[in-house]
Design a protein around this motif. Sequence first.
Motif, mmCIF file in Angstrom:
data_model
loop_
_atom_site.group_PDB
_atom_site.id
_atom_site.type_symbol
_atom_site.label_atom_id
_atom_site.label_comp_id
_atom_site.label_asym_id
_atom_site.label_seq_id
_atom_site.Cartn_x
_atom_site.Cartn_y
_atom_site.Cartn_z
ATOM 1 N N ALA A 1 3.234 3.238 -11.248
ATOM 2 C CA ALA A 1 3.048 4.421 -10.410
ATOM 3 C C ALA A 1 4.153 4.535 -9.367
ATOM 4 C CB ALA A 1 1.684 4.354 -9.730
ATOM 5 N N LYS A 2 4.572 5.771 -9.102
ATOM 6 C CA LYS A 2 5.604 6.020 -8.106
ATOM 7 C C LYS A 2 4.968 6.614 -6.847
ATOM 8 C CE LYS A 2 9.390 6.788 -11.360
ATOM 9 N NZ LYS A 2 10.450 7.723 -11.813
ATOM 10 N N PRO A 3 5.241 6.035 -5.680
ATOM 11 C CA PRO A 3 4.687 6.578 -4.436
ATOM 12 C C PRO A 3 5.187 8.001 -4.192
ATOM 13 C CG PRO A 3 5.596 4.379 -4.107
ATOM 14 C CD PRO A 3 6.038 4.819 -5.461
ATOM 15 N N ILE A 4 4.360 8.807 -3.557
ATOM 16 C CA ILE A 4 4.735 10.170 -3.225
ATOM 17 C C ILE A 4 5.781 10.137 -2.115
ATOM 18 C CG2 ILE A 4 3.896 12.390 -2.399
ATOM 19 C CD1 ILE A 4 2.978 11.558 -5.210
ATOM 20 N N ARG A 5 6.870 10.830 -2.332
ATOM 21 C CA ARG A 5 7.968 10.828 -1.362
ATOM 22 C C ARG A 5 7.540 11.459 -0.043
ATOM 23 N NH1 ARG A 5 13.143 13.584 -3.321
ATOM 24 N NH2 ARG A 5 13.902 12.583 -1.429
ATOM 25 N N PHE A 6 8.189 11.004 1.007
ATOM 26 C CA PHE A 6 7.992 11.495 2.377
ATOM 27 C C PHE A 6 6.631 11.116 2.947
ATOM 28 C CE2 PHE A 6 10.772 14.668 0.256
ATOM 29 C CZ PHE A 6 11.950 14.376 0.934
ATOM 30 N N THR A 7 5.917 10.202 2.288
ATOM 31 C CA THR A 7 4.656 9.721 2.833
ATOM 32 C C THR A 7 4.770 8.231 3.125
ATOM 33 O OG1 THR A 7 3.716 9.203 0.650
ATOM 34 C CG2 THR A 7 3.336 11.418 1.522
ATOM 35 N N LYS A 8 3.982 7.772 4.069
ATOM 36 C CA LYS A 8 3.936 6.348 4.384
ATOM 37 C C LYS A 8 2.535 6.001 4.867
ATOM 38 C CE LYS A 8 5.713 7.031 9.097
ATOM 39 N NZ LYS A 8 6.776 6.646 10.065
ATOM 40 N N ILE A 9 2.217 4.723 4.821
ATOM 41 C CA ILE A 9 0.900 4.248 5.230
ATOM 42 C C ILE A 9 1.003 3.620 6.608
ATOM 43 C CG2 ILE A 9 -1.101 2.881 4.589
ATOM 44 C CD1 ILE A 9 -0.278 5.091 2.602
ATOM 45 N N ARG A 10 0.261 4.161 7.538
ATOM 46 C CA ARG A 10 0.245 3.627 8.903
ATOM 47 C C ARG A 10 -1.042 2.832 9.110
ATOM 48 N NH1 ARG A 10 1.444 7.844 13.490
ATOM 49 N NH2 ARG A 10 3.482 7.669 12.434
ATOM 50 N N GLY A 11 -0.890 1.654 9.671
ATOM 51 C CA GLY A 11 -2.049 0.794 9.841
ATOM 52 C C GLY A 11 -2.498 0.262 8.489
ATOM 53 N N SER A 12 -3.785 0.264 8.240
ATOM 54 C CA SER A 12 -4.301 -0.287 6.990
ATOM 55 C C SER A 12 -4.486 0.761 5.905
ATOM 56 C CB SER A 12 -5.634 -0.998 7.248
ATOM 57 O OG SER A 12 -6.588 -0.073 7.769
ATOM 58 N N LYS B 1 0.833 -1.190 0.000
ATOM 59 C CA LYS B 1 0.000 0.000 0.000
ATOM 60 C C LYS B 1 0.874 1.248 0.000
ATOM 61 C CE LYS B 1 -4.017 -2.059 2.245
ATOM 62 N NZ LYS B 1 -4.936 -2.036 3.410
ATOM 63 N N VAL B 2 0.551 2.174 -0.918
ATOM 64 C CA VAL B 2 1.312 3.414 -1.056
ATOM 65 C C VAL B 2 0.341 4.562 -1.301
ATOM 66 C CG1 VAL B 2 3.361 2.245 -1.957
ATOM 67 C CG2 VAL B 2 1.609 3.087 -3.541
ATOM 68 N N ALA B 3 0.855 5.785 -1.173
ATOM 69 C CA ALA B 3 0.077 6.991 -1.466
ATOM 70 C C ALA B 3 0.429 7.472 -2.867
ATOM 71 C CB ALA B 3 0.378 8.076 -0.439
ATOM 72 N N LEU B 4 -0.598 7.632 -3.724
ATOM 73 C CA LEU B 4 -0.402 8.090 -5.096
ATOM 74 C C LEU B 4 -1.173 9.387 -5.314
ATOM 75 C CD1 LEU B 4 -0.832 4.731 -7.079
ATOM 76 C CD2 LEU B 4 1.282 5.745 -6.192
ATOM 77 N N ASN B 5 -0.666 10.210 -6.204
ATOM 78 C CA ASN B 5 -1.306 11.472 -6.547
ATOM 79 C C ASN B 5 -2.460 11.236 -7.519
ATOM 80 O OD1 ASN B 5 -0.296 14.434 -8.383
ATOM 81 N ND2 ASN B 5 -1.769 14.256 -6.735
ATOM 82 N N VAL B 6 -3.588 11.883 -7.246
ATOM 83 C CA VAL B 6 -4.756 11.796 -8.129
ATOM 84 C C VAL B 6 -5.244 13.212 -8.403
ATOM 85 C CG1 VAL B 6 -5.440 9.532 -7.258
ATOM 86 C CG2 VAL B 6 -6.374 11.601 -6.198
ATOM 87 N N PRO B 7 -5.945 13.431 -9.522
ATOM 88 C CA PRO B 7 -6.545 14.753 -9.752
ATOM 89 C C PRO B 7 -7.500 15.108 -8.619
ATOM 90 C CG PRO B 7 -6.563 13.449 -11.766
ATOM 91 C CD PRO B 7 -6.129 12.526 -10.672
ATOM 92 N N GLY C 1 2.780 11.778 7.017
ATOM 93 C CA GLY C 1 3.896 12.491 6.422
ATOM 94 C C GLY C 1 3.891 13.934 6.880
ATOM 95 N N PRO C 2 4.987 14.663 6.680
ATOM 96 C CA PRO C 2 5.039 16.063 7.106
ATOM 97 C C PRO C 2 4.050 16.920 6.329
ATOM 98 C CG PRO C 2 6.966 15.493 5.768
ATOM 99 C CD PRO C 2 6.250 14.213 6.060
ATOM 100 N N HIS C 3 3.258 17.701 7.057
ATOM 101 C CA HIS C 3 2.292 18.645 6.473
ATOM 102 C C HIS C 3 1.199 17.952 5.662
ATOM 103 C CE1 HIS C 3 4.969 21.917 7.667
ATOM 104 N NE2 HIS C 3 5.952 21.253 7.105
ATOM 105 N N VAL C 4 0.959 16.682 5.908
ATOM 106 C CA VAL C 4 -0.117 15.962 5.221
ATOM 107 C C VAL C 4 -1.423 16.199 5.973
ATOM 108 C CG1 VAL C 4 -1.017 13.692 4.632
ATOM 109 C CG2 VAL C 4 1.383 14.209 4.232
#
Length: 233
Positions: A162-173, A143-149, A178-181
């Motif tokens: 797809a490339k995961p957005i840097r400096f983000t991570k998935i906690r739990g499920s 599981k990763v965070a991806l940018n969407v419109p 991430g900073p300023h998320v």
Amino acid sequence: MNVLRPVLPFRPSTTYQCIRFTSRAASRPVPPPTPFIPDVQTFLKVIGRGLAQHAPKIPSWDALFSMTAPQFRDLGIEPPRSRKYLLRWRERFRKGEYGIGGDLDHVEDGIGEIRVFEVPVPKEWSTTSTAVATATRSPGMRKVALNVPLGSEEPTVPLEGAKPIRFTKIRGSHTICGPHVEPLAGSRGWGARIRIKEGLWEDRRGHKVDGGERRKAEVRAKKMVEERRTTRK
């Protein structure tokens, strides 16, 4: 037999270094703006330290990446540490070393939206590694965070590439961290936003304690002497 050698005229090394630095800075390629950083104002805003106030002094994007330190000084960008900080971030941006949100492709009104997706694990990863075990619940997926419109629930590129957005991570499920998320309202953790704001990429300066490392012993000794003097009274 002694051989007379011609005496070469003296040339100050500082002049040569300045000319070399200036020509090198002018000849280096100018990186294109990105969806997240489209102009000078936004760049100076996200790197912080009050540099956004100098944005009207820099005429263009090309000027931002071609001007030298003396030219920034002539524009009134002070103190010197601010110019050094600007030059350092300029080189990082030139190399593609962005802060949070710098790799977003879909940005509207300074906001980029990211959502959680399951993508195939790269072949170079071992299926028994801790990274895979903690990042996914489905075999061969993570599981990763991806940018969407903005407002969309699906990415515009295939999940395989797809490339995961840097400096983000998935906690739990499904919680994006991430900073300023900023969690997206009503998404139950599956979505979040990254918003352009002052100091988003700022490298915070530390503060000196008791005069800093060089004067700490001296300052503390004077404080001790003063405390002893006041207790005797």
